[in-house]
Design a protein around this motif. Structure first.
Motif, PDB file in Angstrom:
ATOM      1  N   SER A   1      12.534  12.905  32.159  1.00 29.21           N
ATOM      2  CA  SER A   1      12.934  11.489  32.282  1.00 29.21           C
ATOM      3  C   SER A   1      11.717  10.559  32.210  1.00 29.21           C
ATOM      4  O   SER A   1      11.839   9.395  31.895  1.00 29.21           O
ATOM      5  N   GLN A   2      10.531  11.048  32.458  1.00 27.06           N
ATOM      6  CA  GLN A   2       9.323  10.200  32.393  1.00 27.06           C
ATOM      7  C   GLN A   2       8.705  10.174  30.993  1.00 27.06           C
ATOM      8  O   GLN A   2       7.748   9.447  30.747  1.00 27.06           O
ATOM      9  N   SER A   3       9.232  11.009  30.094  1.00 30.38           N
ATOM     10  CA  SER A   3       8.610  11.138  28.765  1.00 30.38           C
ATOM     11  C   SER A   3       8.803   9.866  27.936  1.00 30.38           C
ATOM     12  O   SER A   3       9.934   9.394  27.746  1.00 30.38           O
ATOM     13  N   ASN A   4       7.700   9.340  27.408  1.00 32.25           N
ATOM     14  CA  ASN A   4       7.803   8.194  26.496  1.00 32.25           C
ATOM     15  C   ASN A   4       8.518   8.602  25.211  1.00 32.25           C
ATOM     16  O   ASN A   4       9.291   7.829  24.647  1.00 32.25           O
ATOM     17  N   TYR A   5       8.243   9.858  24.802  1.00 28.30           N
ATOM     18  CA  TYR A   5       8.908  10.332  23.573  1.00 28.30           C
ATOM     19  C   TYR A   5      10.423  10.325  23.761  1.00 28.30           C
ATOM     20  O   TYR A   5      11.178   9.890  22.898  1.00 28.30           O
ATOM     21  N   ARG A   6      10.862  10.782  24.942  1.00 28.88           N
ATOM     22  CA  ARG A   6      12.317  10.829  25.178  1.00 28.88           C
ATOM     23  C   ARG A   6      12.916   9.424  25.076  1.00 28.88           C
ATOM     24  O   ARG A   6      13.965   9.229  24.450  1.00 28.88           O
ATOM     25  N   MET A   7      12.231   8.434  25.647  1.00 31.97           N
ATOM     26  CA  MET A   7      12.749   7.056  25.582  1.00 31.97           C
ATOM     27  C   MET A   7      12.808   6.579  24.136  1.00 31.97           C
ATOM     28  O   MET A   7      13.821   6.014  23.691  1.00 31.97           O
ATOM     29  N   ILE A   8      11.745   6.840  23.374  1.00 32.46           N
ATOM     30  CA  ILE A   8      11.706   6.413  21.972  1.00 32.46           C
ATOM     31  C   ILE A   8      12.755   7.165  21.152  1.00 32.46           C
ATOM     32  O   ILE A   8      13.424   6.598  20.288  1.00 32.46           O
ATOM     33  N   ARG A   9      12.942   8.439  21.466  1.00 35.57           N
ATOM     34  CA  ARG A   9      13.951   9.215  20.739  1.00 35.57           C
ATOM     35  C   ARG A   9      15.357   8.659  20.995  1.00 35.57           C
ATOM     36  O   ARG A   9      16.136   8.424  20.066  1.00 35.57           O
ATOM     37  N   GLU A  10      15.645   8.380  22.266  1.00 33.82           N
ATOM     38  CA  GLU A  10      16.981   7.886  22.617  1.00 33.82           C
ATOM     39  C   GLU A  10      17.244   6.481  22.079  1.00 33.82           C
ATOM     40  O   GLU A  10      18.334   6.160  21.639  1.00 33.82           O
TER      41      GLU A  10
ATOM     42  N   ARG B   1       0.808  -1.228   0.000  1.00 34.97           N
ATOM     43  CA  ARG B   1       0.000   0.000   0.000  1.00 34.97           C
ATOM     44  C   ARG B   1       0.836   1.270   0.000  1.00 34.97           C
ATOM     45  O   ARG B   1       0.309   2.359   0.064  1.00 34.97           O
ATOM     46  N   GLY B   2       2.174   1.093  -0.021  1.00 39.29           N
ATOM     47  CA  GLY B   2       3.026   2.280  -0.077  1.00 39.29           C
ATOM     48  C   GLY B   2       3.170   3.017   1.231  1.00 39.29           C
ATOM     49  O   GLY B   2       3.713   4.115   1.287  1.00 39.29           O
ATOM     50  N   MET B   3       2.628   2.420   2.321  1.00 41.37           N
ATOM     51  CA  MET B   3       2.702   3.097   3.625  1.00 41.37           C
ATOM     52  C   MET B   3       2.555   2.057   4.731  1.00 41.37           C
ATOM     53  O   MET B   3       1.868   1.038   4.565  1.00 41.37           O
ATOM     54  N   PHE B   4       3.189   2.323   5.864  1.00 43.12           N
ATOM     55  CA  PHE B   4       3.032   1.499   7.063  1.00 43.12           C
ATOM     56  C   PHE B   4       2.844   2.432   8.242  1.00 43.12           C
ATOM     57  O   PHE B   4       3.567   3.444   8.373  1.00 43.12           O
ATOM     58  N   THR B   5       1.828   2.131   9.051  1.00 40.55           N
ATOM     59  CA  THR B   5       1.572   2.976  10.220  1.00 40.55           C
ATOM     60  C   THR B   5       1.591   2.113  11.479  1.00 40.55           C
ATOM     61  O   THR B   5       1.024   1.019  11.519  1.00 40.55           O
ATOM     62  N   ALA B   6       2.260   2.600  12.505  1.00 40.11           N
ATOM     63  CA  ALA B   6       2.362   1.851  13.758  1.00 40.11           C
ATOM     64  C   ALA B   6       2.330   2.826  14.929  1.00 40.11           C
ATOM     65  O   ALA B   6       2.764   3.978  14.803  1.00 40.11           O
ATOM     66  N   ALA B   7       1.794   2.339  16.051  1.00 38.80           N
ATOM     67  CA  ALA B   7       1.795   3.142  17.280  1.00 38.80           C
ATOM     68  C   ALA B   7       2.650   2.439  18.320  1.00 38.80           C
ATOM     69  O   ALA B   7       2.550   1.217  18.492  1.00 38.80           O
ATOM     70  N   LEU B   8       3.532   3.194  18.950  1.00 36.82           N
ATOM     71  CA  LEU B   8       4.520   2.658  19.883  1.00 36.82           C
ATOM     72  C   LEU B   8       4.150   3.010  21.317  1.00 36.82           C
ATOM     73  O   LEU B   8       3.812   4.158  21.620  1.00 36.82           O
ATOM     74  N   SER B   9       4.246   2.020  22.198  1.00 39.84           N
ATOM     75  CA  SER B   9       4.033   2.280  23.618  1.00 39.84           C
ATOM     76  C   SER B   9       5.308   2.790  24.260  1.00 39.84           C
ATOM     77  O   SER B   9       6.394   2.709  23.691  1.00 39.84           O
ATOM     78  N   GLY B  10       5.133   3.290  25.479  1.00 43.08           N
ATOM     79  CA  GLY B  10       6.281   3.740  26.256  1.00 43.08           C
ATOM     80  C   GLY B  10       6.603   2.728  27.334  1.00 43.08           C
ATOM     81  O   GLY B  10       6.414   1.520  27.140  1.00 43.08           O
ATOM     82  N   GLY B  11       7.069   3.235  28.478  1.00 42.72           N
ATOM     83  CA  GLY B  11       7.474   2.332  29.548  1.00 42.72           C
ATOM     84  C   GLY B  11       8.851   1.746  29.257  1.00 42.72           C
ATOM     85  O   GLY B  11       9.570   2.191  28.358  1.00 42.72           O
ATOM     86  N   HIS B  12       9.202   0.700  29.999  1.00 40.80           N
ATOM     87  CA  HIS B  12      10.539   0.102  29.881  1.00 40.80           C
ATOM     88  C   HIS B  12      10.601  -1.072  28.921  1.00 40.80           C
ATOM     89  O   HIS B  12      11.590  -1.268  28.211  1.00 40.80           O
ATOM     90  N   THR B  13       9.554  -1.896  28.893  1.00 40.49           N
ATOM     91  CA  THR B  13       9.647  -3.166  28.154  1.00 40.49           C
ATOM     92  C   THR B  13      10.017  -3.001  26.680  1.00 40.49           C
ATOM     93  O   THR B  13      10.867  -3.746  26.190  1.00 40.49           O
ATOM     94  N   PRO B  14       9.403  -2.058  25.963  1.00 39.25           N
ATOM     95  CA  PRO B  14       9.696  -2.004  24.515  1.00 39.25           C
ATOM     96  C   PRO B  14      11.027  -1.339  24.165  1.00 39.25           C
ATOM     97  O   PRO B  14      11.399  -1.311  22.988  1.00 39.25           O
TER      98      PRO B  14
END
Ligand code: 6PG
Length: 244
Positions: A83-92, A34-47
């Protein structure tokens, strides 16, 4: 309701590696089809380990990142560098290592949380081309689960658990004394695939209650996740699975 698929891995690293392989495979198939992939990512420690693996050439090189849109499942109402930001964890773990052109960040730090949620829903619907009156359909949602059976930022007894009008909304979490912004159940359940990543002894009781409930009615938020596209998939380690 399709029976959940449960996969018990020897180690949490094996779990993360298989999740990375599944993400990578799903992304390649969706982009090809389909020319595109969409996904949603969780935060926390496990992923976090999964995201680190996705950043490695083994899994990231085959992917057309310019055709991949990544969203957040939920976010704490803190600044993006907190330090609690899910975005920060995903960015790092992921974004700072890859040419991800389309990461859709939840601006949960905005004082007007309702406006932040509405802005995110508009972005989600617009990116996915969701027809009016339908729920946004993500190709893949990666979820975790707390030891109380919460998932995303849908905590037991919290208001957002009953949200059936908005795709994204703020949620006050009493036990944490904090606000969150979260995708709501209709969006999680509209997804093509949902993969839960659950590891650790502290999750064992909740996992058994979710996957082998004693009563007829779902009691825990994670039990309410029943994706339309396929059976929910549970990637777990032995410590979390030992009561199953
Ligand atoms: C969050 C997550 C949340 C998480 C569970 C499990 O913002 O915290 O989205 O739903 O997946 O709390 O967290 P751990 O992986 O840290 O155990």
């Amino acid at each position: 309701m399709p029976t959940p698929v449960i996969r018990v891995f020897k180690t949490s690293d094996d779990l993360s590696r298989e999740a990375a392989a599944q993400f990578s495979g799903a992304a390649r198939e969706a982009v090809q089809a389909r020319g595109m992939f969409t996904a949603a990512l969780s935060g926390g420690h496990t992923p976090k380990r999964l995201y680190e693996l996705l950043a490695a050439p083994e899994f990231s090189s085959p992917l057309s990142w310019d055709r991949i849109h990544l969203f957040q499942v939920d976010e704490r109402c803190v600044p993006p560098d907190d330090s609690q930001s899910n975005y920060r964890m995903i960015r790092e773990a992921l974004l700072s290592h890859l040419p991800v052109n389309h990461f859709h960040r939840m601006e949960a730090e905005r004082p007007d949380r309702d406006a932040a949620a509405a802005t995110y829903e508009e972005d989600l619907r617009g990116t996915l081309g969701t027809p009016a009156g339908e729920w946004p359909r993500l190709d893949l949602v990666l979820l975790g689960m707390g030891d109380d059976g919460h998932t995303a930022s849908l905590f037991p007894g919290s208001a957002a658990l009953n949200e059936r009008r908005r795709a994204v909304c703020p949620n006050w979490v009493e036990k944490l004394g904090m606000w969150r912004i979260t995708l709501t159940l209709p969006v999680l359940n509209a997804a093509g695939r949902v993969i839960f990543l659950v590891a650790g002894e502290d999750k064992a009781r909740a996992l058994a209650d979710v996957l082998h409930p004693s009563g007829p009615a779902p009691q825990l938020p994670a039990q309410l996740v029943e994706p339309a596209g396929s059976a929910a998939e549970w990637y777990v380690d032995p410590a979390a699975a030992h009561l199953l």
